[in-house]
Enzyme design. Structure first.
Site, short mmCIF file in Angstrom:
data_model
loop_
_atom_site.label_atom_id
_atom_site.label_comp_id
_atom_site.label_asym_id
_atom_site.label_seq_id
_atom_site.Cartn_x
_atom_site.Cartn_y
_atom_site.Cartn_z
N HIS A 167 0.87 -1.17 0.00
CA HIS A 167 0.00 0.00 0.00
C HIS A 167 0.90 1.22 0.00
O HIS A 167 1.73 1.38 0.88
CB HIS A 167 -0.90 0.01 1.24
CG HIS A 167 -1.82 1.18 1.27
ND1 HIS A 167 -3.13 1.12 0.86
CD2 HIS A 167 -1.62 2.47 1.63
CE1 HIS A 167 -3.69 2.30 0.97
NE2 HIS A 167 -2.79 3.15 1.44
N CYS A 168 0.78 2.05 -1.01
CA CYS A 168 1.68 3.19 -1.14
C CYS A 168 0.95 4.46 -0.72
O CYS A 168 0.04 4.91 -1.41
CB CYS A 168 2.15 3.32 -2.59
SG CYS A 168 3.34 4.64 -2.80
N PRO A 169 1.33 5.07 0.40
CA PRO A 169 0.65 6.30 0.81
C PRO A 169 0.97 7.48 -0.11
O PRO A 169 0.15 8.38 -0.26
CB PRO A 169 1.18 6.56 2.23
CG PRO A 169 2.42 5.76 2.34
CD PRO A 169 2.33 4.65 1.36
N GLY A 172 -1.54 7.11 -2.60
CA GLY A 172 -2.89 7.11 -2.04
C GLY A 172 -3.70 5.91 -2.42
O GLY A 172 -4.92 5.98 -2.50
#
Lengths: 371, 158
Positions: A167-169, A172
């Site tokens: 999950h790449c912040p 997003g």
């Protein structure tokens, strides 16, 4: 008799479980926390704007006009890849409907036999053999399915994602099967763009220093602190190293056909764990599969926009031929407990490309009260 | 044994849903989309093994065609990359074309083979490409002959 009709338009994506947000009529699908994504946008657009505003006029005149043109193209490509990664469905697996969940439960109970009371039931694992390697499929208690190989449950988005990478912040969104290649191209082209801007900054400073001397050049840096070129040069410098590192890491993963998730868990590393059954043992083949493989459809898209593909074909009857959760109740009359969803949604059968109807007006729940 | 013959309209009006069977994915060849051709016991009294196997095998072939990595998929990938994937706004991907073929095929199979036997296949795309859902219908008002309500024993384990 007075009848009171209360109608409420239900947006289709509100009915979807999971912590995703949808925009633009359901075409855009992202995670809930978007703060860091806006920061990413600000950094990229900010740096490039400063570059175009202050450096490009000088470079275009003194070196070549092709320099800003190429920078613009690269910038547009980076933005396209970023938006594509952020806005597309990463490959979310829909949760099992009650009948499917029950079916799986019954299978598990049949396989386990009778567990004496007081003992914990054995863990829910299915073993499959893929290319002479035993792979364990775990059961997801949230989604009520046995996860396909390489799928994983993202706790931030509360969805099982196929070929889950991470999950790449910054983006997003989760990175999974459907948007991994866009993510990789984003990191690659952003690295190139950062190197390009950084390099031409240095060229610019050098060329000016030759004319005016180094210290004078630094004094004349356009803009005021903190929005001046020096700050963004610094940002560029640090971005450069992290982006190049990340791109290198993902290039390594692609060449081995591994996901970040598998790499972190060490699924295929070490002698005791076995070989990666998904790798073609050939770097070029692995790269081609990941980057040039088929573009998978979004099943979330299907649940949002289309009731049934067959509805788009000419039919003898007007009712949908294949029952699903959107079918009116005259097909399933025996299930009295099922809530009636009112009149069928007024969405016309749509083709694949931009949907014709908004999924907002999915179901009008009408409550009629008769005295 | 239910020997009533339905067409799709009759199914709507006179039949009620008794049970559903889920054909699981076959992962023996990796993560490509392929379904098990194992014949579920609930369908034994309803449809011939050969017809069922043919349906599943044809579906598997369709999916294999959609996911084939070869010259055409490379070309599509490179062309799309060169246009920053904007070309997908106007062009249908190969996978989407095959999905349409699959939908047509399933509709055909339902009309010709499955509905007359009181069965209905749901397109796997509507179940997240995880299962092929086959709904088993009973005639409304048929006296208690629920062939579907139990079916725990003998159901496919593992």
């Amino acid at each position: 008799m007075s009848a009171v009709m209360i109608t409420r338009k239900v947006r289709k994506w509100e009915k979807l479980p999971g912590k995703n947000t949808f925009c633009c009529d359901g075409r855009v699908m992202m995670a809930r926390q978007k703060g860091i994504f806006y920061l990413t946008l600000f950094l990229i657009i900010g740096t490039c704007s400063l570059f175009f505003a202050f450096e490009c006029p000088y470079l275009a005149v003194h070196l070549s006009p092709a320099i800003p043109v190429f920078a613009v193209l690269l910038f547009l490509f980076v933005m396209a890849m970023l938006l594509r990664t952020s806005f597309s469905d990463p490959g979310v697996l829909p949760r099992a409907l009650p009948e499917e969940a029950n079916f799986i439960e019954m299978e598990i109970e049949a396989a386990n036999g009778n567990v004496p009371s007081g003992q914990r039931a054995p863990p829910r694992i299915r073993n499959v053999q893929i290319n002479n390697q035993i792979v364990k499929l775990k059961y997801c208690y949230t989604c009520k399915i046995f996860r396909p190989p390489r799928a994983s449950h993202c706790s931030i988005c509360d969805n099982c994602v196929d070929r889950f990478d991470h999950h790449c912040p910054w983006v997003g969104n989760c990175v999974g099967k459907r948007n991994y290649r866009y993510f990789y191209l984003f990191t690659l082209t952003l690295s190139l763009l950062t190197i390009y801007i950084f390099a031409f900054n240095i060229v610019h400073v050098v060329m000016r220093s030759v004319d005016q001397g180094f210290l004078n050049t630094l004094k004349e840096t356009p803009g005021t602190y903190p929005l001046n070129m020096n700050t963004f040069l610094l940002v560029c410098f640090f971005t450069l190293w992290s982006m190049v590192g990340l791109t290198g890491f993902h290039t390594y993963l692609i060449s081995l056909n591994q996901t970040t998730n598998e790499d972190i868990k060490g699924s295929w590393s070490g002698k005791n764990r076995g070989q990666n059954p998904y790798s073609h043992k050939n770097i070029i083949k692995n790269c081609c599969e990941v980057l040039c493989g088929p573009t998978y459809p979004s099943v979330t898209f299907f649940s949002l926009f289309l009731t049934s593909f067959s509805a788009s074909f000419p039919q003898k009857t007007t009712a949908p031929l294949i029952p699903n959760e959107h079918t009116p109740d005259d097909i399933k009359p025996s299930i009295a407990a099922e809530k009636s969803s009112g009149p069928k949604d007024d969405q016309p059968p749509a083709a694949m490309q931009p949907p014709l109807a908004s999924p907002e007006t999915d179901a009008e729940t009408s409550i009629a009260k008769n005295q | 044994m239910a020997t009533e013959f339905h067409n799709l309209q009759e199914l709507r009006h006179s039949a009620s849903l008794a049970n559903k069977v889920f054909i699981q994915r076959d992962y023996s060849e990796g993560t490509t989309c392929k379904f098990q051709t194992k014949f579920p016991s609930e369908l034994e009294s309803r449809i011939e093994l050969t017809l069922f196997e043919e349906t599943v095998k044809t579906l598997n072939n369709f999916y294999a065609e959609a996911e084939k990595i070869g010259g055409q998929s490379y070309l599509e990938g490179c062309l799309a990359c060169a246009t920053a994937y904007l070309i997908f706004l106007c062009m249908e991907t190969r996978y989407e074309k095959v999905l349409k073929k699959i939908a047509k095929y399933i509709q055909e199979q339902n009309e010709k083979i499955y509905a007359p036997r009181g069965l209905l296949i749901t397109d796997p795309i509507e179940r997240g490409m995880r299962v092929i859902e086959i709904s088993i219908y009973e005639d409304r008002g048929s006296s208690g002959s629920s062939s579907g309500s139990s079916s725990v024993s003998g159901s496919t384990a593992r």
